[in-house]
Design an enzyme around this catalytic site. Sequence first.
Site, PDB file in Angstrom:
ATOM      1  N   ASP A 344       0.855  -1.174   0.000  1.00  0.00           N
ATOM      2  CA  ASP A 344       0.000   0.000   0.000  1.00  0.00           C
ATOM      3  C   ASP A 344       0.900   1.235   0.000  1.00  0.00           C
ATOM      4  O   ASP A 344       2.093   1.150   0.310  1.00  0.00           O
ATOM      5  CB  ASP A 344      -0.890  -0.023   1.250  1.00  0.00           C
ATOM      6  N   ASP A 639      -2.285  -1.139   5.620  1.00  0.00           N
ATOM      7  CA  ASP A 639      -2.712  -0.699   6.951  1.00  0.00           C
ATOM      8  C   ASP A 639      -4.208  -0.470   7.053  1.00  0.00           C
ATOM      9  O   ASP A 639      -4.704  -0.146   8.128  1.00  0.00           O
ATOM     10  CB  ASP A 639      -1.977   0.578   7.354  1.00  0.00           C
ATOM     11  N   ASP A 643      -7.166  -3.338   2.721  1.00  0.00           N
ATOM     12  CA  ASP A 643      -6.046  -4.242   2.450  1.00  0.00           C
ATOM     13  C   ASP A 643      -6.266  -5.636   3.029  1.00  0.00           C
ATOM     14  O   ASP A 643      -5.547  -6.576   2.672  1.00  0.00           O
ATOM     15  CB  ASP A 643      -4.752  -3.674   3.056  1.00  0.00           C
TER      16      ASP A 643
END
Length: 923
Positions: A344, A639, A643
């Site tokens: 990410d 986070d 995700d």
Amino acid sequence: MQEPTQPRKQAGLRAPDAPPVPWHALLPEAVLERLSSTPQGLTEAAARERLARHGPNVLERSRPDSAWRLLWRQIDSPLIWVLIASAGLAILLGKVTDGLVVAAVVVLNTLIGFVQEYRAGRAIEALNHMVPETAQVLRDGHPVTRPAAELVPGDVVQLASGDRVPADLRLLRSRNFQVEEAALTGESVPSSKHVAAVAEDSELGDRASLAFGGTLVTSGTSTAVVVATGGATELGRISHLMQQAADLSTPLTRELARLGRLISAGIVVLSAVLLGVGMVRGYAFSDAVLVAITLAVAAIPEGLPAIVTIALAIGVQRMASRRAVIRKLPAVETLGSTTVICTDKTGTLTRNEMTVQALWTWRGHYTLTGVGHSPLGELFRAGRALDVAPDDVRALLVAGVLCNEADLQPREGRWGMTGDPTEGALLFAAKKADLGVMELRERNPRLDAIPFESEHQYMATLHAGGPEGRELVLKGAPEVVLRRCGPAVDRDAVLVEVERMARQGLRVLAFARKGLPGAEALRPQDVEAGFTLLGLQGMIDPPREEAVASVKACHAAGIRVKMMTGDHPGTAEAIGLQLGLQDPGQPGLTGAHLSGMSDAELAVAVKDTNVFARLAPEHKLRLVRALQTQRHVVAMTGDGVNDAPALKQADIGVAMGITGTAVSREAADLVLTDDNFATIVAAVEEGRRVYDNLVKSLAFVLPTNLGLALILMLGVTFFPLQEAGGVREPLLAMRPTQLLWINLVATVTLALPLAFEAKERHVMRRPPRAPDTPVLSRFVVMRTGLVALLMAAGAIGLFLWEFTRQGGTPNPLALAEARTMAVNTVVSFQIFYLWLCRTLTGSSREVGFASNPTVFVGVAALVLLQAAFMYVPFLQRLFGSAPLSLADIARSVLVGACVLPVVGLEKWLRSRRREAGRSVSAT
């Protein structure tokens, strides 16, 4: 939160198989009509009826595996079944002690695996904590507080700053309404929401007319209608994706399972052969069965599961000291075989702290250095540092301070910020130019303000001060501010600068001012025209400094890094360029592109592209699966809630410990306590070391098992039968309990220090090993055969020598002494061979004689245990051992030492062959 006792239909008002309604693309009136609701909400009776029809607003949970199922999973292994059968047969044949010892080994290994799995995380439960317990809802036209679980489609909800959104909502009315959606979309700043409908094909992060359950209201107020509850919400969809995501076995567990099947099959075949040989040679059936059981006990590496588990646990401790917390033990080794890291952007590769980097005024371009929430930085123009900010820059930065709702506070030696991250970045930019935020606000007190509204895209503040006594400051989207500036402004030139900044991934705000003499309050017409443009400020959530070096280290280690974010494409591509993930001009791909791709097209895209933007959770999940179908070992970092499904699907999920949501942490195998991408590089290095040390342990353990099997096979095939009390008995060099002593006590005591060995040279400058690389490499097989033959020859030779020296009669004491001599010889071989297993490629001198003190501890511990084995009466009775003289001990040690020159010569020949191959390649 209460949960439903039975699965219910949880959705908006539509048929179960109908396509989802694009609520974001409908006008508020049409939404209310589709939901059979009104702006005053539902009646209590209608709400009760819908609650009975749709079920409560909760997320259904899949039932976790029961303790019995977890226990069965530990037992259901070929090696364990062979041991269970051996223990049962031994007890039936009257060898109760031998059978109970083998059974104890089974219980120990089962408990180790059971405890490990039982402590695994429950990812989906954390999703329930993201839904608030109560909500402010209109029932019968009146605002009431109700449990969030009782909300139904059609309910009208009222929200204010600080509220957590209770379900998926379509906005009906809003004022200055902003929602923090980073956990769902990956955007660094709160999303501005408005009532106007948006395009039907808008990505999740662009659906500004919707507020999603579980997100947080950061400012403003809104009245909205519930369009989806429970499993039909965006959170519910992610929960469903997490249930679909497979818990994959790791490369190590797959290889160890294959090795277990191979050893089990070999043991069954050899035991059957040995049973037949015993019967042919005249053994009684019970004795022949006992011989087969003894072979199984000898050949099975009973201590291997404990060695692997403890070696992984040591890796866990080492990683924890480097700020990486492992939640699932096999993940330690998986890191070492990772070929692709999908990461990410927000908070992982970047700081999650907006920073002004570019300024533009009519006098030219300026840059500001420094990152994050810090007043440290310098102002540059044309590559030259400016000691004092020019007047044009001061005016631009002052406007950013005054037209601003954020505030700065010093906190324990550093600066903290409250308010919108974008506005906080403007304040830190002013601090870098030595402008005092409090002083400016005190000299120019605010008289009135028009807060930012997503519908009009600007904010205006009226201040006492300025040349005309009153000054109006305007901040907003460049095109909106330009429309309110005078005709002297070259709009095309300004828009060119805006486009230039946007191509760098910067979020651009324009600032303007005008005098408003005598004004005490603001009227809408005051902000319509007559402004003077002050300039532009461009900001971005910058990459972490250490992330750039970490990406380079990953590339050097043969690991590809791919960015997968919900943020805007321009921002993602700019960050990707700064991190070295892609070349200039190479475009990224968005979720809209991926949605239209077939699986074959996606396979090509994921191979050639390293930056993906505007992704929904299902896009990330699909990308991870596409990489896995290409035989990649995938690590996924993130986070946010968005995700979590991909974190669970990946071979190893890596979550952020500070900024990460509870859902992402629970779904992950590894949690970074410092939220630092650089820590992943350290974890990969540690993972590679763990794997290397496990291979060293295998290379140490397996020769002992094969050697013991050879000792038994040669004895049964060639040793004469002994007459004792008129009964012919097989002459075995070792009893089953003695074999277990070697396998469990001696082998484990010596193998564990190998887990503490230092990393091999160039461990991070070699490519990852292929996922299908057999743990039994050609090197391990060859080394196992060589050492096993030496061990078997030495042990049998000394057994026969001692037995013959005692007269060669079936005297129990003579047989016990001869068997003790054989055990001592095998243990001596192990002690000397341990030094040769400390490095896979070079000589033992390369790792340093004293570099691993635990080797000395292990050897000393085994010497004491072996002395107890020979001289403690209780152990003599349990294992059938006998005391030996110092001369006998010296003979066994001398024979064991012969492994040093033989394996040393093998290492030297292998090294010369490797160097010759490199020379040929070089020419």
